[in-house]
Design a protein around this motif. Structure first.
Motif, PDB file in Angstrom:
ATOM      1  N   LEU A   1       2.662  -3.737  -8.968  1.00  0.00           N
ATOM      2  CA  LEU A   1       2.451  -2.297  -9.002  1.00  0.00           C
ATOM      3  C   LEU A   1       1.139  -2.032  -9.720  1.00  0.00           C
ATOM      4  O   LEU A   1       1.016  -2.282 -10.920  1.00  0.00           O
ATOM      5  N   ARG A   2       0.167  -1.543  -8.980  1.00  0.00           N
ATOM      6  CA  ARG A   2      -1.132  -1.226  -9.577  1.00  0.00           C
ATOM      7  C   ARG A   2      -1.142   0.251  -9.962  1.00  0.00           C
ATOM      8  O   ARG A   2      -0.826   1.119  -9.142  1.00  0.00           O
TER       9      ARG A   2
ATOM     10  N   SER B   1      -3.894   4.222   0.403  1.00  0.00           N
ATOM     11  CA  SER B   1      -2.445   4.035   0.281  1.00  0.00           C
ATOM     12  C   SER B   1      -1.686   5.112   1.055  1.00  0.00           C
ATOM     13  O   SER B   1      -2.241   6.154   1.413  1.00  0.00           O
ATOM     14  N   ARG B   2      -0.399   4.847   1.282  1.00  0.00           N
ATOM     15  CA  ARG B   2       0.494   5.810   1.932  1.00  0.00           C
ATOM     16  C   ARG B   2       1.328   6.495   0.849  1.00  0.00           C
ATOM     17  O   ARG B   2       1.993   5.827   0.058  1.00  0.00           O
ATOM     18  N   ASN B   3       1.326   7.788   0.841  1.00  0.00           N
ATOM     19  CA  ASN B   3       2.109   8.560  -0.117  1.00  0.00           C
ATOM     20  C   ASN B   3       3.570   8.567   0.331  1.00  0.00           C
ATOM     21  O   ASN B   3       3.920   9.208   1.319  1.00  0.00           O
TER      22      ASN B   3
ATOM     23  N   MET C   1       0.791  -1.225   0.000  1.00  0.00           N
ATOM     24  CA  MET C   1       0.000   0.000   0.000  1.00  0.00           C
ATOM     25  C   MET C   1       0.827   1.280   0.000  1.00  0.00           C
ATOM     26  O   MET C   1       0.290   2.374   0.173  1.00  0.00           O
ATOM     27  N   ASP C   2       2.129   1.160  -0.208  1.00  0.00           N
ATOM     28  CA  ASP C   2       2.931   2.352  -0.491  1.00  0.00           C
ATOM     29  C   ASP C   2       2.559   2.848  -1.887  1.00  0.00           C
ATOM     30  O   ASP C   2       2.422   2.058  -2.821  1.00  0.00           O
ATOM     31  N   ALA C   3       2.421   4.167  -2.039  1.00  0.00           N
ATOM     32  CA  ALA C   3       2.127   4.753  -3.342  1.00  0.00           C
ATOM     33  C   ALA C   3       3.186   5.793  -3.669  1.00  0.00           C
ATOM     34  O   ALA C   3       3.572   6.586  -2.810  1.00  0.00           O
TER      35      ALA C   3
ATOM     36  N   GLN D   1       3.765   8.945 -13.303  1.00  0.00           N
ATOM     37  CA  GLN D   1       2.571   8.126 -13.126  1.00  0.00           C
ATOM     38  C   GLN D   1       2.555   7.532 -11.720  1.00  0.00           C
ATOM     39  O   GLN D   1       3.567   6.998 -11.260  1.00  0.00           O
ATOM     40  N   TRP D   2       1.420   7.627 -11.044  1.00  0.00           N
ATOM     41  CA  TRP D   2       1.289   7.047  -9.713  1.00  0.00           C
ATOM     42  C   TRP D   2       1.095   5.535  -9.793  1.00  0.00           C
ATOM     43  O   TRP D   2       0.389   5.031 -10.666  1.00  0.00           O
TER      44      TRP D   2
END
Length: 224
Positions: A127-128, A135-137, A58-60, A66-67
């Protein structure tokens, strides 16, 4: 976590922004060579000036405008992307820690990537595309000190990089190899073929492949 022994491929924070180490030159005063993950801008620094980050579920973060969100609970898909977090390459494979790879085939619990690397399921996370709500930025170490101006610039980054990728290679342009960190200048363009300064010959479509190369300098004085 401060680093005094740096490893190629590590995710680190430098000046509050997420970077990736691509090489280490122990003889140099600034021995750590990195690129900023969001736009591939290169920088050199010392080990004591960076902070380690281990990517997790859940790290973003933003990669080339692109994210992406790390998902340990999803299975890979053809055409999707993965991040190699526990590399155990076969002798003929070419990948390492925190390598970004695009999935071309799925063979049981192994994927074959666009670079023809067979990578076992236990070696990578999915990687989605996009930043998911919970998610965590991790693009910034401390998001509270990021200016509104910087946030707006990040929002424009994807479009700017997209336009950059549409530029055809010209003599004097410099491209960054995303897998070994090397820079190469275009010295000749004949038809669909491009010659780089170190002697390598590529097809234009291969040089414009965003999974392998990125344009870091445009020579505006020489346009074919």
């Amino acid at each position: 976590m401060k680093l005094f022994q740096v490893r190629k491929g590590q995710f680190v924070y430098y000046k509050n922004e997420l970077h990736k180490v691509y090489t280490i030159n122990p003889l140099a005063k600034k021995s750590v060579h990195m690129y900023r993950i969001k736009d591939m801008e290169q920088v050199t620094t010392k080990a004591e000036d960076i902070t380690l980050h281990r990517p997790s579920h859940m790290d973003a973060f933003m990669f080339r405008g692109q994210w992406y969100t790390i998902r340990e609970d999803l299975e890979p898909e053809v055409g999707g992307h993965i991040l190699v977090t526990k590399p155990d390459p076969e002798p003929m494979s070419h990948y390492g820690l925190n390598e970004f790879e695009k999935v071309e085939q799925i063979e049981g619990r192994t994927v074959v990537t666009k670079r023809q690397n067979p990578i076992k399921r236990k070696e990578f996370v999915v990687l989605r595309e996009g930043r998911e709500p919970e998610s965590r930025n991790i693009a910034y170490q401390d998001t509270s000190i990021v200016s509104e101006e910087q946030i707006n610039e990040d929002a424009r980054l994807a479009a700017r990089l997209s336009r950059t990728q549409e530029i055809q290679p010209n003599i004097g342009d410099i491209y960054l190899n995303l897998h070994d960190g090397g820079r190469s200048m275009v010295v000749a363009v004949v038809g669909d073929d491009v010659w780089l300064g170190h002697g390598e010959k590529l097809k234009i479509e291969d040089l414009l492949d965003a999974d392998h190369w990125t344009l870091v300098y445009v020579n505006t004085e020489f346009v074919l």
